[in-house]
Enzyme design. Structure first.
Site, mmCIF file in Angstrom:
data_model
loop_
_atom_site.group_PDB
_atom_site.id
_atom_site.type_symbol
_atom_site.label_atom_id
_atom_site.label_comp_id
_atom_site.label_asym_id
_atom_site.label_seq_id
_atom_site.Cartn_x
_atom_site.Cartn_y
_atom_site.Cartn_z
ATOM 1 N N GLY A 55 0.820 -1.215 0.000
ATOM 2 C CA GLY A 55 0.000 0.000 0.000
ATOM 3 C C GLY A 55 0.848 1.257 0.000
ATOM 4 C CB ALA A 56 4.212 1.895 -1.014
ATOM 5 C CB SER A 57 -0.104 3.761 -4.594
ATOM 6 O OG SER A 57 -1.278 3.520 -3.852
ATOM 7 C CG ASP A 93 -6.284 -7.823 -3.692
ATOM 8 O OD1 ASP A 93 -6.034 -7.670 -2.472
ATOM 9 O OD2 ASP A 93 -7.436 -7.866 -4.146
ATOM 10 C CE1 TYR A 99 -8.720 0.297 9.226
ATOM 11 C CE2 TYR A 99 -9.121 1.351 11.352
ATOM 12 C CZ TYR A 99 -8.323 1.172 10.237
ATOM 13 O OH TYR A 99 -7.142 1.858 10.118
ATOM 14 C CB ALA A 127 -13.192 -7.326 13.850
ATOM 15 C CB ALA A 128 -9.544 -6.201 10.151
ATOM 16 C CE LYS A 129 -5.787 -1.420 10.213
ATOM 17 N NZ LYS A 129 -4.604 -1.604 9.352
#
Ligand code: NAP
Length: 250
Positions: A14-16, A65, A157, A159-161
């Protein structure tokens, strides 16, 4: 001048743009070649690459992805083939789809869990063996203050983190014997596209909850990630470092 990541090789997912770009550029400033991962924004990734090259370092664009197991395997193999090694992995890519659970559809839930949690596990799985073989490596995962202090509408979010933080500890346990240190950073509100809506909606209310009364710049997150990823860190693993301007105490 001494640099902190002399001749190292990093993958930043995710470096864009945003925090990922700030990390990639700071790493280059500190002597590191950088594989710039992105999902769709090639123009943004090219801008990051140009900034990396300004410091005389090599940039490699890797479209993948992070929620795809196969694409992550291909990404790691391509980077190892181009540079001969992988020293650092920063699992930074992430998305939000905020809403109350009662109003969320399955796609909002699954996309956030897939990208933010599987999108940390799969790149780690793909890169870990490269680090284990050379008996050294640094992995830094991007969590969020939402993992421990979620706002309303952030359950998918959060829960994912929360999963990212547990995974960080689990990987620290598995990889310590091979000198691969695994840590996480949990930022509060950082000035990027992702936080724009939240900042627009609740500016005064949010700042009132921050001891330092301001948001952070992406570069401030990058500074902390640099420390965790560099040889300056020899003894910290399995930790989650909170970078939130005092949100926890306010
Ligand atoms: P951002 O500006 O929205 O950038 C997100 C980046 O992730 C983009 O480069 C995007 O690439 C990439 N990405 C999204 N889905 C992807 C996928 N499936 N595969 C590969 N790349 C993907 O976000 P940010 O604010 O910099 O956030 C970076 C990280 O910090 C995230 O993990 C976020 O949860 C965390 N964080 C941010 C804040 C904040 O306030 N900004 C606070 C706490 C934690 P494309 O543009 O190519 O899709």
């Amino acid at each position: 001048m001494t640099v902190k990541l002399s001749d190292q090789v990093a993958i930043v997912t995710g470096a864009s743009r945003g925090i990922g770009r700030a990390i990639a550029v700071l790493f280059a400033e500190e002597g590191c070649d950088v594989a710039i991962n992105y999902r769709g924004d090639e123009a943004g990734a090219l801008e990051t690459a140009a900034a990396v090259e300004q410091f005389g370092r090599k940039a490699m664009l890797v479209k993948a992805d992070v929620s795809s197991f196969e694409q992550c395997e291909r990404m790691a193999d391509a980077v190892a083939e181009r540079f001969g090694k992988i020293d650092i992995l920063v699992n930074n890519a992430g998305i939000t789809r905020d809403n109350l659970l009662v109003s969320m559809d399955a796609e909002d839930i699954e996309a956030v869990i897939r990208t933010n949690l599987l999108g940390v596990i799969y790149p780690t799985k793909a890169v870990a063996m490269h680090m284990v073989r050379k008996r050294s490596g640094r992995i830094v995962n991007m969590s969020s203050s939402a993992a421990s202090r979620p706002g309303k509408g952030q359950c998918n979010y959060a829960a994912a983190k929360g999963g990212v933080e547990s995974f960080t500890r689990a990987m620290a346990v598995e990889l310590a014997a091979r000198n691969v240190l695994v840590n996480a950073v949990a930022p509060g509100v950082i000035m990027t596209d992702m936080s724009e809506q939240i900042r627009d909606m609740g500016d005064e209310e949010i700042k009132a909850r921050l001891l330092l009364k301001r948001y952070a710049q992406p570069r401030e997150v990058a500074d902390l990630v640099l420390h965790l990823a560099s040889p300056a860190n020899q003894y910290m693993t399995g930790e989650v470092l909170h970078l939130n301007g005092g949100l926890k105490m306010a």
